[in-house]
Design a protein around this motif. Structure first.
Motif, PDB file in Angstrom:
ATOM      1  N   VAL A  60     -19.565   6.688  51.479  1.00 38.91           N
ATOM      2  CA  VAL A  60     -21.008   6.572  51.267  1.00 38.91           C
ATOM      3  C   VAL A  60     -21.733   7.755  51.908  1.00 38.91           C
ATOM      4  CG1 VAL A  60     -23.039   5.180  51.822  1.00 38.91           C
ATOM      5  CG2 VAL A  60     -20.940   4.074  51.037  1.00 38.91           C
ATOM      6  N   SER A  61     -21.325   8.143  53.127  1.00 40.30           N
ATOM      7  CA  SER A  61     -22.017   9.243  53.803  1.00 40.30           C
ATOM      8  C   SER A  61     -21.843  10.557  53.060  1.00 40.30           C
ATOM      9  CB  SER A  61     -21.518   9.359  55.243  1.00 40.30           C
ATOM     10  OG  SER A  61     -20.123   9.631  55.265  1.00 40.30           O
ATOM     11  N   GLN A  62     -20.659  10.786  52.471  1.00 39.99           N
ATOM     12  CA  GLN A  62     -20.464  11.996  51.679  1.00 39.99           C
ATOM     13  C   GLN A  62     -21.404  12.024  50.485  1.00 39.99           C
ATOM     14  OE1 GLN A  62     -16.322  12.200  50.632  1.00 39.99           O
ATOM     15  NE2 GLN A  62     -15.773  13.399  52.434  1.00 39.99           N
ATOM     16  N   ALA A  63     -21.571  10.901  49.819  1.00 39.20           N
ATOM     17  CA  ALA A  63     -22.471  10.844  48.662  1.00 39.20           C
ATOM     18  C   ALA A  63     -23.913  11.067  49.084  1.00 39.20           C
ATOM     19  CB  ALA A  63     -22.313   9.504  47.953  1.00 39.20           C
ATOM     20  N   LEU A  64     -24.320  10.528  50.232  1.00 41.30           N
ATOM     21  CA  LEU A  64     -25.693  10.701  50.682  1.00 41.30           C
ATOM     22  C   LEU A  64     -25.959  12.154  51.063  1.00 41.30           C
ATOM     23  CD1 LEU A  64     -26.167   7.492  52.876  1.00 41.30           C
ATOM     24  CD2 LEU A  64     -27.096   7.935  50.592  1.00 41.30           C
ATOM     25  N   ILE A  65     -24.983  12.814  51.701  1.00 39.32           N
ATOM     26  CA  ILE A  65     -25.188  14.204  52.093  1.00 39.32           C
ATOM     27  C   ILE A  65     -25.240  15.103  50.850  1.00 39.32           C
ATOM     28  CG2 ILE A  65     -24.146  16.153  53.321  1.00 39.32           C
ATOM     29  CD1 ILE A  65     -23.050  14.139  55.346  1.00 39.32           C
ATOM     30  N   ARG A  66     -24.426  14.808  49.849  1.00 38.03           N
ATOM     31  CA  ARG A  66     -24.382  15.638  48.647  1.00 38.03           C
ATOM     32  C   ARG A  66     -25.592  15.406  47.739  1.00 38.03           C
ATOM     33  NH1 ARG A  66     -18.006  14.593  47.129  1.00 38.03           N
ATOM     34  NH2 ARG A  66     -17.115  15.899  48.803  1.00 38.03           N
ATOM     35  N   ASP A  67     -25.908  14.133  47.485  1.00 40.88           N
ATOM     36  CA  ASP A  67     -26.921  13.808  46.476  1.00 40.88           C
ATOM     37  C   ASP A  67     -28.162  13.124  47.044  1.00 40.88           C
ATOM     38  OD1 ASP A  67     -25.008  14.732  44.625  1.00 40.88           O
ATOM     39  OD2 ASP A  67     -24.129  12.717  44.488  1.00 40.88           O
ATOM     40  N   GLY A  68     -28.132  12.661  48.268  1.00 41.49           N
ATOM     41  CA  GLY A  68     -29.270  11.940  48.834  1.00 41.49           C
ATOM     42  C   GLY A  68     -29.318  10.484  48.438  1.00 41.49           C
ATOM     43  N   GLU A  69     -28.392  10.061  47.574  1.00 48.28           N
ATOM     44  CA  GLU A  69     -28.303   8.666  47.137  1.00 48.28           C
ATOM     45  C   GLU A  69     -26.846   8.355  46.789  1.00 48.28           C
ATOM     46  OE1 GLU A  69     -30.615   8.056  43.670  1.00 48.28           O
ATOM     47  OE2 GLU A  69     -29.536   9.550  42.475  1.00 48.28           O
ATOM     48  N   VAL A  70     -26.559   7.062  46.591  1.00 45.97           N
ATOM     49  CA  VAL A  70     -25.200   6.635  46.284  1.00 45.97           C
ATOM     50  C   VAL A  70     -25.256   5.532  45.232  1.00 45.97           C
ATOM     51  CG1 VAL A  70     -25.163   4.928  48.153  1.00 45.97           C
ATOM     52  CG2 VAL A  70     -23.014   5.844  47.256  1.00 45.97           C
ATOM     53  N   LYS A  71     -24.277   5.561  44.310  1.00 42.70           N
ATOM     54  CA  LYS A  71     -24.131   4.534  43.279  1.00 42.70           C
ATOM     55  C   LYS A  71     -22.854   3.757  43.541  1.00 42.70           C
ATOM     56  CE  LYS A  71     -27.759   5.769  40.895  1.00 42.70           C
ATOM     57  NZ  LYS A  71     -28.940   4.888  40.752  1.00 42.70           N
ATOM     58  N   HIS A  72     -22.887   2.443  43.223  1.00 42.74           N
ATOM     59  CA  HIS A  72     -21.741   1.566  43.462  1.00 42.74           C
ATOM     60  C   HIS A  72     -21.228   1.009  42.136  1.00 42.74           C
ATOM     61  CE1 HIS A  72     -22.712   1.653  47.746  1.00 42.74           C
ATOM     62  NE2 HIS A  72     -23.987   1.392  47.403  1.00 42.74           N
TER      63      HIS A  72
END
Length: 508
Positions: free
Chosen positions: A409-421
């Motif tokens: 989740v943290s990788q997705a937030l750093i890359r895109d600012g949001e996360v999808k599940h």
């Protein structure tokens, strides 16, 4: 020789030959008795004594009862000498020849007719004995007297400086001598004490082997920070973990949510060495209670992720954070359970929080949220998030978000600012029956992943891929463990029969 006359004109008997001898007593002057008063107050006729002859005597006797005669001893001691018939109590002094002895009068040397020696002279009050003082003008104002010096104040009079110095020296000598005597008596009186004792000290430091709790805490605590937020209506403290050298900090979403909702609030990161830095929110995932913030700091200590899937129940773990605003707090425990689904209400009406948790008995309290859960090697295996308690304090039931899922989740937030599940696009509830236990389907929206796979309302899902499903929360975490677009087998119970369908997961 003629008698002198007194001040009232009455002659007095006696002899005055100029020798100032004592005067004779004044003669009695008996005035005439008024016959009327004598008739009222006098004795009755024929009565010569004090009482009438026919009056009863004292104590009922016919005559006056006199007191009994005194004892012979008292009469001998205090009575008149025998043979002395003189009835006078006072007798004039006589000389050796028996002649009366005349004492000189107290006014000897003064005239015999001096009024001060005449008892019959009238008394006159004279002027006071104070003489008038001459008028010398107005009285001068009183001036303050000389001030007393220290010797005069202490000793009442002047003393020589040398005497005062000697007195002080003597006092110091006496005091020192008394102190020395007291010290010696104290040493003699308590034989158990020893003023010259020196305890031995171990010079080498305490051995801390690699992998000990102290060694892990020393290496890990610099990468765990305190997160403070303060605004017009909100304030609090949480924890975070530095996961990248660029200043990215992983924490819980509920730690930063109050500061995001209050525009006046400011996030501040405090490091273990006391440095403070303002933080900016990079991204949030309210569904899994994770968030990433960033600070501008040079060369921070970074905590590396471990493999949380390798944990086993009973493994030693450490919880590090700022519980109750007490920064750099380390608590030790074990892994109590794995893959424990945890749900919680969302912040301010947001979506429900659900995550796959590591249960531990390491003490976790409010303020530990967002802190690190590390294994015996010091690797990050979880993000402390919540506790379960009925008292408000730690009772050994703490939960941390799985480290592997937090890393994704943290990788997705750093890359895109949001996360999808990944999601199956169905609504379920927990179900428990004789035939099946799992997540019962309540609603299947059209066009979703579940609808395309043929899942119907009333089906009870019991497994997703390799993971068993026992309730609704466990279905959510089991689906999110897979990637979007991945096709997974789903085992379900329908009308007493067990079916397996293939579901291609879609985004939430």
């Amino acid at each position: 020789m003629s008698e002198p006359e007194q001040g009232n004109g009455t002659p007095r008997s006696g002899v005055d030959d100029g020798a100032h001898r004592r005067l004779a007593p004044r003669p009695l002057n008996r005035p005439a008795v008024d016959p009327g008063q004598q008739a009222v107050f006098g004795r009755p006729r024929g009565v010569a004594g004090a009482f009438s002859a026919d009056r009863p005597g004292l104590n009922g006797h016919s005559s006056v009862q006199l007191a009994p005669p005194p004892p012979e001893a008292l009469s001998t001691a205090f009575g008149r000498p025998r043979g002395d018939d003189d009835t006078l109590l006072q007798r004039p002094p006589v000389d050796l020849n028996g002649e009366p002895e005349v004492e000189p009068v107290f006014w000897e040397g003064k005239p015999a007719g001096d009024a001060w020696r005449d008892p019959g002279a009238s008394a006159v009050i004279g002027p006071p004995a104070v003489t008038e003082q001459p008028d010398t003008g107005p009285e001068p104002e009183p001036r303050p007297g000389p001030q007393l010096s220290v010797p005069e104040l202490l000793f009442g009079r002047r003393v020589k400086p040398m005497g005062l110095v000697l007195l002080m020296v003597a006092a110091l000598v006496v005091g020192a001598g008394g102190g020395l005597v007291g010290w010696l008596m104290g040493r003699v009186g308590n034989p158990l004490t020893d003023g010259g004792v020196t305890l031995a000290e171990v010079k080498p430091g305490k051995e801390r082997p690699v992998g000990s709790v102290a060694d892990i805490a020393q290496r890990v605590t610099p990468s765990v920070v305190s997160i403070e937020f303060k605004g017009a209506s909100v304030a609090g403290v949480g924890s975070g973990v530095v996961i990248d050298g660029e200043g990215y900090v992983l924490t819980n979403d509920h730690v930063v949510a109050p500061a995001v909702q209050d525009t006046s609030a400011k996030l501040t990161v405090v490091f273990t060495d006391g440095k403070r830095a303002v933080a900016q929110v990079v991204g949030r995932d309210s569904k899994t209670d994770l968030a990433v913030i960033k600070v501008e700091v040079d060369n921070p200590t970074v905590l590396q992720f471990g493999d949380s899937d390798e944990l086993a129940v009973g493994d030693t773990v450490l919880a590090i954070g700022s519980p109750l605003s007490l920064s750099n707090t380390v608590t030790e425990g074990i892994v109590s359970a794995l893959h424990r689904p945890v749900t919680a209400a969302g912040e301010n009406g947001g979506p429900q929080v659900t995550y796959d948790a590591i249960q531990t008995d390491a003490a976790i309290n409010p303020g530990n949220s967002g802190g690190a859960l590390v294994d015996s090697s010091g690797a990050l295996v979880g993000i402390n998030s919540s506790i379960r308690t009925e008292t408000g304090g730690s009772v050994g039931l703490g939960f941390a978000i799985s480290g592997n899922y937090a890393r994704k989740v943290s990788q997705a937030l750093i890359r895109d600012g949001e996360v999808k599940h990944a999601d199956m696009n169905i609504n379920v509830r927990s179900a428990s029956a004789e035939t099946a236990e799992g997540a019962q389907v309540q609603n299947v929206p059209d066009g979703g992943a579940a609808d395309a796979a043929g899942i119907e309302e009333g089906d009870v899902i019991t497994r997703v891929g390799d993971r068993m499903v026992r309730n609704a929360a466990e279905l959510t975490v089991a689906v999110r463990d897979h990637e979007i677009g991945e096709t997974v087998p789903v085992v379900l119970a329908r009308q007493g029969r067990e079916l397996t369908v293939q579901v291609t997961l879609r985004s939430d």
